[in-house]
Write an enzyme that holds these catalytic residues in place. Sequence first.
Site, PDB file in Angstrom:
ATOM      1  N   ARG A 232      67.692  77.299 -72.177  1.00 41.36           N
ATOM      2  CA  ARG A 232      68.010  77.501 -73.587  1.00 41.36           C
ATOM      3  C   ARG A 232      66.720  77.439 -74.387  1.00 41.36           C
ATOM      4  O   ARG A 232      65.895  76.528 -74.204  1.00 41.36           O
ATOM      5  CB  ARG A 232      68.987  76.428 -74.082  1.00 41.36           C
ATOM      6  N   ASP A 256      62.178  83.168 -70.526  1.00 40.73           N
ATOM      7  CA  ASP A 256      63.261  84.134 -70.606  1.00 40.73           C
ATOM      8  C   ASP A 256      64.106  83.895 -71.845  1.00 40.73           C
ATOM      9  O   ASP A 256      64.922  84.743 -72.206  1.00 40.73           O
ATOM     10  CB  ASP A 256      64.149  84.061 -69.356  1.00 40.73           C
ATOM     11  N   GLU A 261      65.292  83.398 -81.114  1.00 38.50           N
ATOM     12  CA  GLU A 261      65.436  84.733 -80.537  1.00 38.50           C
ATOM     13  C   GLU A 261      66.710  85.449 -80.995  1.00 38.50           C
ATOM     14  O   GLU A 261      66.936  86.607 -80.635  1.00 38.50           O
ATOM     15  CB  GLU A 261      65.466  84.639 -79.004  1.00 38.50           C
ATOM     16  N   HIS A 293      65.910  87.437 -72.189  1.00 39.63           N
ATOM     17  CA  HIS A 293      67.085  86.618 -71.864  1.00 39.63           C
ATOM     18  C   HIS A 293      67.939  87.332 -70.817  1.00 39.63           C
ATOM     19  O   HIS A 293      69.114  87.630 -71.027  1.00 39.63           O
ATOM     20  CB  HIS A 293      67.903  86.334 -73.126  1.00 39.63           C
TER      21      HIS A 293
END
Length: 327
Positions: A232, A256, A261, A293
């Site tokens: 996260r 990632d 975001e 992500h």
Amino acid sequence: MKIAAFEVRDDERESFADESQRVGVDVELHAECLAPSNVGLAAGCDGVSILGQSHIDAAMIDALADVGVKVVATRTIGYNHIDLNAAKRRGIMVLNADYAPNGVAEYTVMFILLVLRNYKPALWRGQVYDFSLEGLQGRELRNLTVGVMGTGRIGATVIQCLTGFGCRILAYDPHPNPKVAEHAEYVDLETLYAQSDVITLHMPLLDSTFHIINRETIAKMKDGVVLVNCARGELMDLDALIDNIEAEKIGGLGLDTVETEGDLIHRDRRTDILTNRGIAYLRQFPNVVMTQHMAFYTDAAVRSMVSCSVDGIRAAIVDGEFRTRIA
């Protein structure tokens, strides 16, 4: 039985069709997020299926309950976008997704290797026919200590993958797993910070883990530490990452998911003026590898996420329970 699915990507449509037929329910597919402006699309549905960009706060829970929704199923493992207390108050069951940890675990190991072997600048050079080696010398995992923060299913699988590299593995979790302890040494966070060359996070986002990586904790780490986050974004303080990359305290990042975001994730922003300065600035460093992500994004995981959602809503309505029920 009727289900309304939101945030449906094209790659999910076939799985939704297969699951709808297999389970014997009607599923209406919507590409947009579930929001106050379109909650009417859920009217007459027993359950709704969402992804992480649909914010199901108390007001949304009330709106869903008022149109007869009994189950909210998120096709994600994380569920901090859903107000669980409000759901309990209105008698709405909440489910999350369950998929094999291998995809995210393998992606994590890939990130570690990409950063350690300076792949990003090597790729840049190769694209302009610069095949020089200066500045690209890497490190070997067998000579390093890797710290794994969180040893649930994904963290444990990361450790299993890492055993083949011959590195020393440290682990931290409030609830140690005896099977994990066969391959990793459980230590406190202070020890993990001080002794790890690479640190990878596999924790849920809770009040206690928000910004667990911050200026103070980074200061306790080795110079040149490599940090990886496939969990996260809010586990890491974005400003602290930028400051410590600039100061060369952090030797590399594999990200990632990144704090803030939300307005970028899974969207094509090529022709837009981006106002997210933190991410725009951080991603340009040669020792920062960032992806959109997508650590979860495999064929097997997508099928499992859809299956959990459709079959989970059916089971919750019919049986009052499902293995991924969280509220």
